[in-house]
Design a protein around this motif. Structure first.
Motif, mmCIF file in Angstrom:
data_model
loop_
_atom_site.group_PDB
_atom_site.id
_atom_site.type_symbol
_atom_site.label_atom_id
_atom_site.label_comp_id
_atom_site.label_asym_id
_atom_site.label_seq_id
_atom_site.Cartn_x
_atom_site.Cartn_y
_atom_site.Cartn_z
ATOM 1 N N VAL A 174 -3.165 1.969 -5.045
ATOM 2 C CA VAL A 174 -3.719 3.210 -4.832
ATOM 3 C C VAL A 174 -4.603 3.647 -3.853
ATOM 4 O O VAL A 174 -4.425 4.288 -2.830
ATOM 5 C CB VAL A 174 -4.167 4.039 -6.127
ATOM 6 C CG1 VAL A 174 -4.813 5.171 -5.851
ATOM 7 C CG2 VAL A 174 -2.870 3.951 -7.127
ATOM 8 N N TYR A 175 -5.661 2.732 -3.677
ATOM 9 C CA TYR A 175 -6.537 2.661 -2.705
ATOM 10 C C TYR A 175 -5.848 2.552 -1.461
ATOM 11 O O TYR A 175 -6.410 3.257 -0.262
ATOM 12 C CB TYR A 175 -7.801 1.456 -3.234
ATOM 13 C CG TYR A 175 -8.968 1.402 -2.023
ATOM 14 C CD1 TYR A 175 -9.737 2.139 -1.573
ATOM 15 C CD2 TYR A 175 -8.731 0.438 -1.198
ATOM 16 C CE1 TYR A 175 -10.724 2.321 -0.624
ATOM 17 C CE2 TYR A 175 -9.596 0.077 -0.285
ATOM 18 C CZ TYR A 175 -10.734 0.901 -0.012
ATOM 19 O OH TYR A 175 -11.458 0.646 1.087
ATOM 20 N N TYR A 184 -3.906 3.916 4.193
ATOM 21 C CA TYR A 184 -2.847 4.086 4.956
ATOM 22 C C TYR A 184 -2.288 5.688 4.976
ATOM 23 O O TYR A 184 -1.331 6.179 5.686
ATOM 24 C CB TYR A 184 -1.216 3.281 4.662
ATOM 25 C CG TYR A 184 -1.691 1.777 4.478
ATOM 26 C CD1 TYR A 184 -2.861 1.347 5.326
ATOM 27 C CD2 TYR A 184 -1.036 0.979 3.799
ATOM 28 C CE1 TYR A 184 -2.916 -0.235 5.353
ATOM 29 C CE2 TYR A 184 -1.033 -0.469 3.483
ATOM 30 C CZ TYR A 184 -2.193 -0.775 4.592
ATOM 31 O OH TYR A 184 -2.705 -2.299 4.590
ATOM 32 N N ASN A 185 -2.764 6.421 3.969
ATOM 33 C CA ASN A 185 -2.457 7.992 3.902
ATOM 34 C C ASN A 185 -0.851 7.788 3.801
ATOM 35 O O ASN A 185 0.082 8.683 4.481
ATOM 36 C CB ASN A 185 -2.667 8.718 4.979
ATOM 37 C CG ASN A 185 -2.710 10.161 4.813
ATOM 38 O OD1 ASN A 185 -2.302 10.767 3.798
ATOM 39 N ND2 ASN A 185 -3.435 10.954 5.591
ATOM 40 N N ASP A 186 -0.268 7.085 2.752
ATOM 41 C CA ASP A 186 1.137 6.960 2.697
ATOM 42 C C ASP A 186 1.523 7.217 1.037
ATOM 43 O O ASP A 186 0.952 6.387 -0.141
ATOM 44 C CB ASP A 186 1.597 5.554 2.926
ATOM 45 C CG ASP A 186 3.054 5.509 3.236
ATOM 46 O OD1 ASP A 186 3.526 6.664 3.179
ATOM 47 O OD2 ASP A 186 3.466 4.514 3.734
ATOM 48 N N CYS A 187 2.222 8.236 0.527
ATOM 49 C CA CYS A 187 2.626 8.422 -0.513
ATOM 50 C C CYS A 187 4.022 8.740 -0.716
ATOM 51 O O CYS A 187 4.634 9.904 -0.458
ATOM 52 C CB CYS A 187 1.733 9.767 -1.225
ATOM 53 S SG CYS A 187 2.320 10.235 -3.140
ATOM 54 N N PHE A 188 4.837 7.961 -1.396
ATOM 55 C CA PHE A 188 6.499 7.620 -1.172
ATOM 56 C C PHE A 188 6.856 8.447 0.313
ATOM 57 O O PHE A 188 7.775 9.081 0.667
ATOM 58 C CB PHE A 188 6.982 8.958 -2.130
ATOM 59 C CG PHE A 188 6.605 8.531 -3.498
ATOM 60 C CD1 PHE A 188 7.172 7.593 -4.182
ATOM 61 C CD2 PHE A 188 5.692 9.486 -4.365
ATOM 62 C CE1 PHE A 188 6.960 7.116 -5.393
ATOM 63 C CE2 PHE A 188 5.547 9.278 -5.546
ATOM 64 C CZ PHE A 188 6.227 8.049 -6.306
ATOM 65 N N SER A 189 6.164 7.604 1.088
ATOM 66 C CA SER A 189 6.441 7.673 2.751
ATOM 67 C C SER A 189 5.947 9.047 3.326
ATOM 68 O O SER A 189 6.104 9.264 4.555
ATOM 69 C CB SER A 189 8.023 7.332 3.086
ATOM 70 O OG SER A 189 8.673 8.733 2.690
ATOM 71 N N GLY A 226 0.632 -1.217 -0.009
ATOM 72 C CA GLY A 226 -0.172 -0.045 -0.100
ATOM 73 C C GLY A 226 0.715 1.400 -0.072
ATOM 74 O O GLY A 226 1.501 1.533 1.240
ATOM 75 N N ASP A 227 0.754 1.781 -1.042
ATOM 76 C CA ASP A 227 1.480 3.190 -1.343
ATOM 77 C C ASP A 227 0.944 3.992 -2.384
ATOM 78 O O ASP A 227 0.835 3.206 -3.491
ATOM 79 C CB ASP A 227 2.836 3.188 -1.398
ATOM 80 C CG ASP A 227 3.710 4.583 -1.381
ATOM 81 O OD1 ASP A 227 3.801 5.150 -2.189
ATOM 82 O OD2 ASP A 227 4.362 4.866 -0.417
#
Length: 839
Positions: A456-457, A462-467, A406-407
């Motif tokens: 993406v979902y 997780y509210n994680d985008c490239f950490s 998940g990211d």
């Protein structure tokens, strides 16, 4: 959708093909019968001979750089009367091409020899300079080599008195052999030769290998015929190209003039030959694609006809083939059409026959579902009539992958890559790629697309985008409220490195974040502890739900095979065992989430301690979630323990009762006894055949216990193994789903480490040089992201998702002991030229 849920109904068809129309009728026959007689061996050899000729044609066409036309629609198989015409055309074309190629090769070799001769004459002219007054005394007085009289190794006067003549041998030698050639001449001729050589300015082609290489021109001067014979033998040994050396200037001029005329004539003839050869190849290239496909179809038809058997009159071919019930009408139509095209007086026909053999499994797929079906088939092809897990794998597989991967950023990159391969899926370079990795990615492009979309979902969850977290809706936590309510002060900020927000303070916690995890957790020091607890419980919930769903799917198998006793003696005990232990664990997770808030969260009992006390029968009524918890836990545990003996002894004892005591009761009630004893699968197969033939059989009921030989010990041993495997597997499989938490944590931490060690360094550089440094840092970050986080981590999550489906999910209802239905079809013939066509 029905075919994807369970394989299509199959029947065994017996085909009666007339000898004259068998070739035209054969289009949907599956070669899964034994070889009886091989009557069409000669026809197969003819097809192989035509394949050889076509391979030669394709090779020559590609060598001439002529484009090979290809089509997306395959030409039909030729009729019998057209096969002989194709064979004659190919043989005539091959003979003509080989004759032209042979003549061209001969002309090219002659041109090469003349060119070498010209180069040799041009270079040797610089070796020997003759004056006009000595040309008439060439063999009497050798003043062009005056130094030879003073040579101590050669007694010139002696040689002159003996009447020895000076001879010349000239030619070309390979660059790698010059040194060895010179040493051999000196040793063999004992110094009675003079070798002069020079390198050619241009490279010439080696006539033996066809490669362009460097050559040396040599001129050997020798005394006497004996030494001349030795020199010639040495030249032959070193594969030198020897050419006659002119004795005078006039002869040299005449030879050069003649060579120029012959070289010009050869260039003209060779050019015309190449033009004619290209015309023949261009004309052949227009039909070679059709011929290649037609010959492949002819060979496939004759190969399958070899698997058929002749009747006693040798006028009819008999074949047995599995056929989907839905395609029986198409098969009949194909037989009628083939008989009509061949002009047979008696049409070919077919019958469906009963059999005790297990039918093959046919599951029709498309380009979207084929990738997921391949994942299931890699574990094992399902038995005939068994529930197909691929239907649910379409959703569960990319979802479980996304839980571990998940990211938002990484999932978006994966989604874009898959989307590009889908948009350009008709590109010839992608369809004909011979690279194994590229072919695997291309065939699984829809699987990768869903994996990226689900990632993406889950990345948004997780509210994680490239950490890094995305603050889309605004955090529900308010730090300033702690100062407004005077819980914190300036001294607290100076004394403490970390401060904890108290949600019970008014205004600190304003509500749940609308979607996913609140972005403030990305700044919290206890972020890892919070996410570990959340993802661990989430993994257990997903695992128990996934395994329970697999157990429930087993009901459809029991109903389909008419083994209703398995519902009561296998399915219900398995479901109760799962729900009473691990279903209760999931219940406690949800109960703790709903029953406790921020105000009383500190007094909430530990789920792990409660679950351990459930098996140890310890713990008091004070430290529990709700009243009556101890009694309910003991009741559920008692039911789970009682399910074990039912699962262990229920089915063997019931089958033993059917075989011994129960059989007499059923005979008395029904008034008859079946003479032929078969399993439920066979009887259901017979009913499918009966529907096709318009007949009917007796109802089957429970037939597994009617076998003449019933081995109770073997049945009990198999059931004991199943019981132990299931009960212990429930524990190990539930723990196995914790890999969802572990890999999700590992992916998030790797992403964070990569950001801190690469991007953070580039962003913290002084603004003067930061822009210049940021470009290589960003490129390095992109390379590491793709290679480590997308490729390596993606492959790891992919393999773990496969394991969860094969071991934890499919073994609850899926045996995978069948075999695939492979029909005889021209769709498997490649419509493109490949390396095999050039062999």
């Amino acid at each position: 959708m029905g075919s994807l849920f369970r394989g299509e109904p199959m029947c065994l068809a017996q085909l009666f093909l007339q000898s004259g129309s068998a070739y035209e009728c054969l289009s949907e026959l599956n070669p899964n019968v034994s070889v009886f007689q091989r009557k069409f061996v000669n026809e197969v050899k003819k097809c192989e001979e035509m394949e050889r000729i076509l391979g030669y044609l394709v090779q020559e066409i590609k060598k001439a750089d002529i484009p090979l036309p290809e089509g997306d629609v395959a030409p039909p198989a030729p009729l019998l009367k057209h096969i002989l015409e194709i064979q004659e055309q190919l043989q005539k074309l091959e003979t003509e091409l080989r004759e032209i190629t042979r003549n061209k090769e001969k002309l090219r070799r002659n041109l090469l020899e003349l060119t070498e001769y010209m180069c040799m004459l041009d270079v040797t002219q610089r070796f020997v300079r003759r004056t006009a007054e000595y040309e008439s005394q060439l063999h009497a007085n050798y003043e062009e080599f005056p130094s030879m009289e003073n040579e101590p190794l050669v007694d010139y006067n002696c040689m002159h008195r003996l009447g020895a003549k000076l001879g010349f041998i000239s030619g070309l030698v390979h660059m790698a052999k010059v040194e060895a050639f010179e040493k051999m001449l000196w040793r063999a001729c004992k110094g009675y030769t003079i070798l002069t050589y020079a390198e050619l300015n241009e490279c010439l082609e080696d006539p033996d290998t066809g490669e362009t290489t460097k050559w040396f021109v040599f001129l050997v001067s020798y005394w006497g015929e004996q030494i001349g014979q030795k020199v010639k033998k040495i030249c032959d040994c070193y594969h030198c190209h020897v050419y006659p050396y002119p004795n005078s200037t006039e002869e040299r001029s005449a030879v050069v003039e003649g060579l120029n005329v012959r070289i010009q004539d050869l260039h003209t003839v060779l050019h015309k030959t190449e033009d004619y050869l290209r015309q023949v190849l261009c004309k052949a290239s227009e039909s070679v694609y059709t011929w290649v496909i037609q010959v492949k179809k002819m060979k496939a038809i004759y190969h399958v006809l070899n698997l058929c058997s002749f009747d006693v009159t040798n006028k009819c071919l008999i074949a047995e083939a599995w056929c989907p019930v839905a395609d029986l009408q198409n098969l009949r139509h194909a037989l009628e059409e083939g008989s009509r095209k061949s002009g047979a007086t008696i049409s070919s026909f077919m019958n469906t026959i009963s059999t005790t053999q297990p039918p093959p499994t046919l599951i029709r797929t498309n380009k979207f579902t084929s990738g997921f079906q391949n994942i299931v088939d890699a574990y094992g092809v399902g038995n005939y009539g068994e529930v197909n897990p691929a239907l649910y794998t379409i959703i569960t597989f990319p979802f479980l992958f996304a839980v571990m991967f998940g990211d938002f950023g990484h999932g978006l990159l994966m989604f874009i890559f898959a989307l590009l391969t889908i948009l350009y899926e008709n590109h010839p370079r992608l369809q004909r790629s011979q690279d194994e990795i590229m072919k695997m990615l291309f065939e699984g492009r829809y699987v990768i697309l869903l994996m990226g979309l689900f990632s993406v979902y889950t990345g948004l969850i997780y509210n994680d985008c490239f950490s890094k977290s995305l603050n889309i809706f605004g955090s529900g936590w308010n730090v300033s409220a702690m100062f407004e309510e005077k819980v914190w002060g300036p001294k607290d900020l100076q004394k403490n490195q970390y401060l904890a927000l108290d949600p019970n303070v008014t205004g600190v916690y304003n509500g749940v974040y609308p979607f996913g995890i609140d972005p403030i957790w990305n700044l919290a020091s206890n972020r890892l502890s919070f996410l570990n607890s959340f993802k661990m419980k989430m993994s257990v919930i997903f695992g128990v739900a996934h395994m329970t769903f697999g157990v429930v799917l087993g009901v459809f198998n029991h109903l389909h095979f008419k083994k209703t006793y398995n519902i009561y003696l296998v399915f219900l005990p398995e479901l109760l065992f799962m729900m009473c232990i691990f279903g209760y664990l999931v219940f406690m997770i949800f109960f703790k989430w709903l029953a406790y808030s921020a105000e009383d969260s500190a007094s909430a009992p530990s789920i792990l301690i409660q679950f351990i006390n459930m098996f140890l029968f310890t713990g008091g009524e004070t430290d529990v979630f709700y009243t009556g918890q101890i009694g309910l836990q003991r009741f559920l545990l008692s039911i789970a323990f009682l399910c074990v003996p039912v699962l262990l002894f229920g089915k063997p004892l019931y089958l033993y009762w059917l075989h011994s005591g129960g059989r007499g009761i059923r005979m008395y009630r029904s008034g008859y006894k079946l003479i032929r004893k078969e399993s439920e699968e066979e009887l259901s197969l017979l009913r499918c055949h009966d529907v096709e033939e318009g007949s009917s059989h007796l109802d089957s009921g429970h037939r597994e216990g009617d076998g003449e030989e019933f081995n109770f010990a073997e049945m009990f041993m198999n059931q004991a193994i199943h019981t132990i495997e299931y009960c212990l597997g429930c524990v190990s499989n539930t723990a196995s789903y914790l890999r969802l938490w572990a890999l999700s944590l590992a992916h998030a931490q790797l992403s964070e480490v990569l950001w801190q060690m690469v991007m953070r360094v580039g962003l913290r550089v002084d603004t003067t040089y930061g822009v210049l440094l940021l470009v290589p840092v960003l490129a390095f970050f992109a390379v590491l992201t793709v290679s480590i986080l997308l490729v390596m981590e993606g492959l790891s999550a992919f393999l773990h998702a496969i394991r969860l489906h094969w071991v934890e999910f499919q073994n609850k209802f899926y045996s995978g002991g069948g075999y695939r239905f492979t029909p005889f079809s021209f769709k498997h013939i490649s419509l493109h030229f490949n390396k095999d066509d050039m062999a």
